[in-house]
Design an enzyme around this catalytic site. Structure first.
Site, PDB file in Angstrom:
ATOM      1  N   GLU A  27      21.765  38.000  66.939  1.00  0.00           N
ATOM      2  CA  GLU A  27      22.371  38.372  65.751  1.00  0.00           C
ATOM      3  C   GLU A  27      21.104  38.610  64.854  1.00  0.00           C
ATOM      4  O   GLU A  27      20.250  37.790  64.642  1.00  0.00           O
ATOM      5  CB  GLU A  27      23.457  37.582  65.468  1.00  0.00           C
ATOM      6  CG  GLU A  27      24.152  38.048  64.041  1.00  0.00           C
ATOM      7  CD  GLU A  27      25.402  37.522  63.605  1.00  0.00           C
ATOM      8  OE1 GLU A  27      25.716  37.750  62.566  1.00  0.00           O
ATOM      9  OE2 GLU A  27      25.872  36.664  64.072  1.00  0.00           O
ATOM     10  N   ASN A  72      28.894  38.480  62.080  1.00  0.00           N
ATOM     11  CA  ASN A  72      29.108  38.868  60.920  1.00  0.00           C
ATOM     12  C   ASN A  72      28.164  40.214  60.464  1.00  0.00           C
ATOM     13  O   ASN A  72      28.902  40.787  59.764  1.00  0.00           O
ATOM     14  CB  ASN A  72      29.022  37.850  60.087  1.00  0.00           C
ATOM     15  CG  ASN A  72      30.146  36.686  60.363  1.00  0.00           C
ATOM     16  OD1 ASN A  72      31.087  36.897  61.049  1.00  0.00           O
ATOM     17  ND2 ASN A  72      29.850  35.752  59.706  1.00  0.00           N
ATOM     18  N   ASN A 172      34.106  42.386  65.012  1.00  0.00           N
ATOM     19  CA  ASN A 172      33.606  41.175  65.301  1.00  0.00           C
ATOM     20  C   ASN A 172      34.781  40.327  64.319  1.00  0.00           C
ATOM     21  O   ASN A 172      34.654  40.744  62.990  1.00  0.00           O
ATOM     22  CB  ASN A 172      32.263  40.687  64.921  1.00  0.00           C
ATOM     23  CG  ASN A 172      31.834  39.382  64.780  1.00  0.00           C
ATOM     24  OD1 ASN A 172      31.590  38.537  65.771  1.00  0.00           O
ATOM     25  ND2 ASN A 172      31.900  38.775  63.723  1.00  0.00           N
ATOM     26  N   GLU A 173      35.232  39.397  64.783  1.00  0.00           N
ATOM     27  CA  GLU A 173      36.197  38.553  63.969  1.00  0.00           C
ATOM     28  C   GLU A 173      36.881  39.207  62.965  1.00  0.00           C
ATOM     29  O   GLU A 173      36.794  38.759  61.756  1.00  0.00           O
ATOM     30  CB  GLU A 173      35.160  37.194  63.508  1.00  0.00           C
ATOM     31  CG  GLU A 173      34.854  36.382  64.630  1.00  0.00           C
ATOM     32  CD  GLU A 173      34.010  35.184  64.248  1.00  0.00           C
ATOM     33  OE1 GLU A 173      33.768  35.146  62.863  1.00  0.00           O
ATOM     34  OE2 GLU A 173      33.344  34.509  65.023  1.00  0.00           O
ATOM     35  N   TYR A 244      33.223  26.904  68.167  1.00  0.00           N
ATOM     36  CA  TYR A 244      32.069  25.889  68.090  1.00  0.00           C
ATOM     37  C   TYR A 244      32.707  24.462  67.926  1.00  0.00           C
ATOM     38  O   TYR A 244      33.842  24.384  67.392  1.00  0.00           O
ATOM     39  CB  TYR A 244      31.424  26.414  66.735  1.00  0.00           C
ATOM     40  CG  TYR A 244      30.787  27.760  67.012  1.00  0.00           C
ATOM     41  CD1 TYR A 244      29.507  28.050  67.550  1.00  0.00           C
ATOM     42  CD2 TYR A 244      31.453  28.713  66.248  1.00  0.00           C
ATOM     43  CE1 TYR A 244      29.034  29.089  67.552  1.00  0.00           C
ATOM     44  CE2 TYR A 244      30.809  30.192  66.551  1.00  0.00           C
ATOM     45  CZ  TYR A 244      29.676  30.201  67.140  1.00  0.00           C
ATOM     46  OH  TYR A 244      29.091  31.552  67.144  1.00  0.00           O
ATOM     47  N   GLU A 292      31.458  34.087  72.020  1.00  0.00           N
ATOM     48  CA  GLU A 292      30.383  33.030  71.008  1.00  0.00           C
ATOM     49  C   GLU A 292      30.878  31.840  71.197  1.00  0.00           C
ATOM     50  O   GLU A 292      32.104  31.265  71.201  1.00  0.00           O
ATOM     51  CB  GLU A 292      30.877  33.312  69.517  1.00  0.00           C
ATOM     52  CG  GLU A 292      30.000  34.607  69.018  1.00  0.00           C
ATOM     53  CD  GLU A 292      30.302  34.680  67.438  1.00  0.00           C
ATOM     54  OE1 GLU A 292      30.297  33.582  66.628  1.00  0.00           O
ATOM     55  OE2 GLU A 292      30.152  35.915  66.959  1.00  0.00           O
ATOM     56  N   GLN A 347      23.340  30.980  69.508  1.00  0.00           N
ATOM     57  CA  GLN A 347      22.633  32.035  69.592  1.00  0.00           C
ATOM     58  C   GLN A 347      21.461  31.829  70.620  1.00  0.00           C
ATOM     59  O   GLN A 347      21.348  30.837  71.083  1.00  0.00           O
ATOM     60  CB  GLN A 347      22.302  32.744  68.308  1.00  0.00           C
ATOM     61  CG  GLN A 347      23.383  33.107  67.495  1.00  0.00           C
ATOM     62  CD  GLN A 347      23.287  34.186  66.419  1.00  0.00           C
ATOM     63  OE1 GLN A 347      22.046  34.554  66.467  1.00  0.00           O
ATOM     64  NE2 GLN A 347      24.142  34.552  65.651  1.00  0.00           N
TER      65      GLN A 347
END
Length: 504
Positions: A27, A72, A172-173, A244, A292, A347
């Site tokens: 990213e 993001n 994304n999200e 996470y 992710e 990442q």
């Protein structure tokens, strides 16, 4: 009970492993791209400006697919800013990470680089501030052979052959209030559906990933997946999961067992997906893209930070405990190989990453690099159901949990077996018996493990090899049983073979 027992039988199979479960994520965040994968002034840089040392470590890590450019970041990104002559590209404010984005690296550069390191690109489209038209144009730019405006522009920009991007993320999200262009489930479901239809009009053979909830703790979780899939089910192939984990002060025991949370998360999403399938009388089955996941100890930068180019953001330094947890999370992903067919460690470089680099300096492997690279290399084949009996210990997060977690992978030729196992006991080795009587051809096992006397041991620029894989003794399989000991607080890999050279 003072020992663990694992039983392996090739008659009981979970499913074949899709190698894309070993993907990662690049990213435009912090130093992931600039001074991460890309640094034209670096001594190892290639003619395109990408660091050779980081590229070599990426190949060693073994990531068949790389998600890009966010995250993001993608929800405010104009992909057209990142094509054409570099000196003509605009410099923008990246609102997601409060950074200066030069656009020196864009679609062509990333797609070409990913293929050079042995990966395929997995591109995300902006459904925060943009929609179907921009997404369809990007598919045309990347995948159409020529003879149209956007494909001819790609050729003019130096990429004669199509990038042939097969996998695309629809935003994304989007349920996160932090997301630029945040949407309700119905709003996102509608735009994702229309975007998917437009993209497939350009290339009918692409695979599409719909946004699941940002994580399982979101108030929208479950209802979001259900509503979104009621809109998109016939138009997408996957739904995404993000999660996470971090150690809370004084509670390492719970942290070591967080793969239980990942298991529960996956099972909940599978149930939701299959509910929508049944409700809608759909024939196809949608799988999961866990695109992710990692250990993450911070949430970003200081609120008073000014606008910077490639700021140092979330550059977590991982220790031995983190490596054991990452290895355990990989076990969880493999345990669900029948439904989790893609995943991305987030990442790749510098920002919550397996690889670290310094501008003008060296690149090195973080502790979490090692269980990931070895699992990617040897965890290929078919996952077997792996029942375990072992002692338990108490945690504040999950109650009583097993001291051992493990998964077994049968090789494609069915003549070799790899067992991945973690010992969550922080102080004592644990004897373990692996019952492979159903595979009578196996004669010997080699043991590789990641462990250390210090649970906080890290790999740094000064000591890049403080934590590395260790080789245990070769162990015979006697009477169909493998008897070994798992070191305390360790990730382990046993490769069982016939004892003949080249058997696995």
């Amino acid at each position: 009970m003072s020992e663990a027992r694992i039983t392996v039988d090739p008659a009981f199979r979970v499913g074949a492993i899709d190698p894309r479960v070993y993907g990662s994520f690049v990213e435009h965040l912090g130093r992931c791209v600039y001074t991460g994968i890309y640094e034209p002034e670096h001594a190892t840089a290639d003619s395109a400006g990408f660091r050779g040392d980081v590229a070599d470590l990426t190949r060693e890590l073994g990531v068949p697919i790389l998600r890009y450019p966010g995250g993001n970041f993608v929800s405010g990104y104009r992909w057209e800013d990142g094509i054409g002559p570099v000196d003509s590209r605009p410099t923008r404010l990246d609102l997601a990470w409060r950074s200066i984005e030069t656009n020196a690296v864009g679609t062509d550069e990333f797609c070409n680089w990913s293929k050079r390191v042995g990966s395929e690109p997995m591109l995300a489209v902006n459904l925060g501030t943009r929609g179907p038209d921009a997404a369809a144009r990007l598919v045309e730019y990347c995948n159409h052979p020529g003879g149209s405006y956007w494909s001819d522009l790609r050729i003019k920009n130096g990429s004669t052959d199509p990038h042939d991007v097969r996998v695309w993320c629809l935003g994304n999200e989007m349920d996160g209030e932090w997301q630029i262009g945040h949407k309700t489930a119905d709003e996102y479901g509608r735009i994702a559906t229309e975007t998917a239809k437009a993209m497939r009009l350009v290339d009918p053979d692409i695979e599409l990933v719909a946004c699941g909830s940002s994580n399982s703790r979101m108030p929208t979780f479950g209802a979001w997946e259900s509503t979104v899939l009621e809109h998109t089910y016939d138009y997408v192939d996957y739904v995404s999961l993000h999660s996470y984990y971090q150690e809370r002060k004084g509670d390492r025991g719970s942290f070591l067992a967080c793969a239980i949370d990942m298991d529960n998360f996956i099972d909940a999403v599978v149930s939701t997906v299959d509910y929508v399938r049944a409700k809608g009388r759909h024939k196809k089955r949608i799988n999961l893209s866990f695109d992710e996941w990692n250990v993450w100890y911070t949430v970003g930068s200081k609120s008073d930070r000014g606008w910077e180019q490639a700021p140092r953001l979330i550059e977590d330094e991982y220790n031995l405990t983190d490596a054991v947890v990452v290895g355990n999370l990989l076990i969880s992903l493999l345990r669900h190989a029948d439904r989790v067919t893609m995943a991305c460690l987030a990442q790749l470089v510098n920002a919550i990453a397996a690889i670290r680099s310094e501008p003008g300096g060296m690149a090195w492997r973080q502790t979490i690099f090692h269980p990931f690279a070895l699992t990617s290399k040897y965890g290929r084949g078919t996952v077997l159901q792996t029942p375990i009996s072992c002692p338990e210990y108490e945690t504040s997060w999950f109650g009583a949990v097993p001291q051992v977690d493990a998964v077994a992978v049968l090789s494609d030729d069915e003549e070799g077996l790899t067992v991945f196992a973690v010992n969550r006991d922080q102080h004592a080795a644990l004897p373990i018996t692996v019952d492979v009587r159903s595979l009578p051809g196996l004669r010997v096992a080699t043991h590789t493990y990641v462990g250390d006397d210090d649970p906080l041991a890290t790999n740094t620029q000064a000591t890049p090899d403080r934590v590395t894989p260790r080789t245990g003794a070769e162990v015979p399989v006697s009477g169909g049983l493998l008897n070994v000991a798992l070191p305390p607080l360790s990730w382990n890999m046993f490769r069982l073979t016939s004892g003949e050279a080249g058997a696995i």
